[in-house]
Design a protein around this motif. Structure first.
Motif, short mmCIF file in Angstrom:
data_model
loop_
_atom_site.label_atom_id
_atom_site.label_comp_id
_atom_site.label_asym_id
_atom_site.label_seq_id
_atom_site.Cartn_x
_atom_site.Cartn_y
_atom_site.Cartn_z
N ALA A 192 -54.17 -52.44 20.52
CA ALA A 192 -52.99 -53.30 20.60
C ALA A 192 -53.37 -54.72 20.99
O ALA A 192 -52.79 -55.69 20.47
N THR A 193 -54.34 -54.86 21.87
CA THR A 193 -54.77 -56.20 22.28
C THR A 193 -55.34 -56.97 21.09
O THR A 193 -55.08 -58.17 20.93
N ARG A 194 -56.10 -56.29 20.26
CA ARG A 194 -56.62 -56.95 19.06
C ARG A 194 -55.49 -57.40 18.14
O ARG A 194 -55.53 -58.50 17.56
N THR A 195 -54.47 -56.57 18.01
CA THR A 195 -53.32 -56.94 17.18
C THR A 195 -52.59 -58.14 17.77
O THR A 195 -52.20 -59.05 17.04
N VAL A 196 -52.41 -58.14 19.08
CA VAL A 196 -51.71 -59.25 19.73
C VAL A 196 -52.45 -60.57 19.47
O VAL A 196 -51.82 -61.60 19.21
N ARG A 197 -53.77 -60.55 19.50
CA ARG A 197 -54.54 -61.77 19.24
C ARG A 197 -54.25 -62.31 17.84
O ARG A 197 -54.26 -63.53 17.63
#
Length: 235
Positions: A192-197
């Motif tokens: 999810a963190t990668r998607t948020v970036r």
């Protein structure tokens, strides 16, 4: 610049206020809502790491969290510009934009709680002015956007941390509901963190007339949640 945004060394803005506001410990009751995920788990649409990761990724890119981030950006910019009329338009649209009764309850209850807690502990003139120009309820992302602008916090960080907090809350709910182990929960958080970036920079510049969503299973899940025989969450 407000105390919340002042860096101790006079350099980059101090983002500690955002970490506090978007922490699970901040008294907005986020732990009580699953954003329709509880129904998705019961019907086995979400039941393992892969399906959870896909569900959260779709929401961040195409669903309610992305639309909420757009509304947050517009409320932030309206406060920064001192444009009360624009802010009222965003407040009205955000309160009406939820696709279901439970989703509307989720965003308005959290927004009201966020404002009450923030006005008490993190006062700012713009938060007091909001009470003068708007007598209705405030959606959660708009409340966060207003507070961030009121305290001179940067919009990109506000958007990223908000979206990450939403994803973390969904994953925390899934860890309890599926149930998933802590390791898989951590893997989902990393994804999810990668998607948020990727997603957060796309929010800025999206106009309100382009506001929408395509995460239809999530919207349907929020409508069907109230039909479940037993429920742990309010949405």
């Amino acid at each position: 610049m407000s105390e919340a945004a002042s860096a101790p060394d006079g350099g980059s803005p101090d983002l500690l206020a955002l970490f506090v506001w978007l922490s699970p410990a901040y008294p907005v009751g986020a732990f009580a809502y699953s954003h329709g995920l509880e129904w998705a788990v019961e019907t086995q649409v979400v039941g393992d790491l892969a399906s959870l990761t896909g569900w959260v990724d779709d929401l961040l890119r195409h669903g309610g969290p992305f639309a909420d981030a757009v509304l947050m950006a517009h409320s932030f910019e309206a406060v920064r510009a001192g444009d009360d009329e624009r802010l009222r338009d965003v407040l009205e649209l955000a309160a009406a934009f939820a696709p279901s009764r439970e989703r509307q309850m989720e965003t308005l209850n959290q927004g009201d709680a966020f404002l009450a807690a923030t006005r008490a502990a993190w006062p700012a003139p713009a938060l007091d002015r909001l009470m003068a120009i708007w007598d209705g309820r405030v959606a959660y992302p708009v409340a966060v956007g207003i507070a961030a602008a009121a305290h001179g916090l940067p919009l990109p960080a506000t958007l990223s941390l908000y979206l990450n907090a939403v994803a973390a809350n969904l994953i925390s709910a899934a860890v309890r509901l599926v149930p998933l182990g802590q390791t898989d929960g951590n893997r989902a958080l990393a994804a999810a963190t990668r998607t948020v970036r990727e997603v957060a920079p796309q929010v800025v510049g999206v106009t309100l007339d382009r506001l929408g969503g395509a995460a239809l299973k999530s919207d349907i899940a929020s409508m069907r949640h109230e039909t479940q025989y037993t429920r742990l969450f309010r949405s």
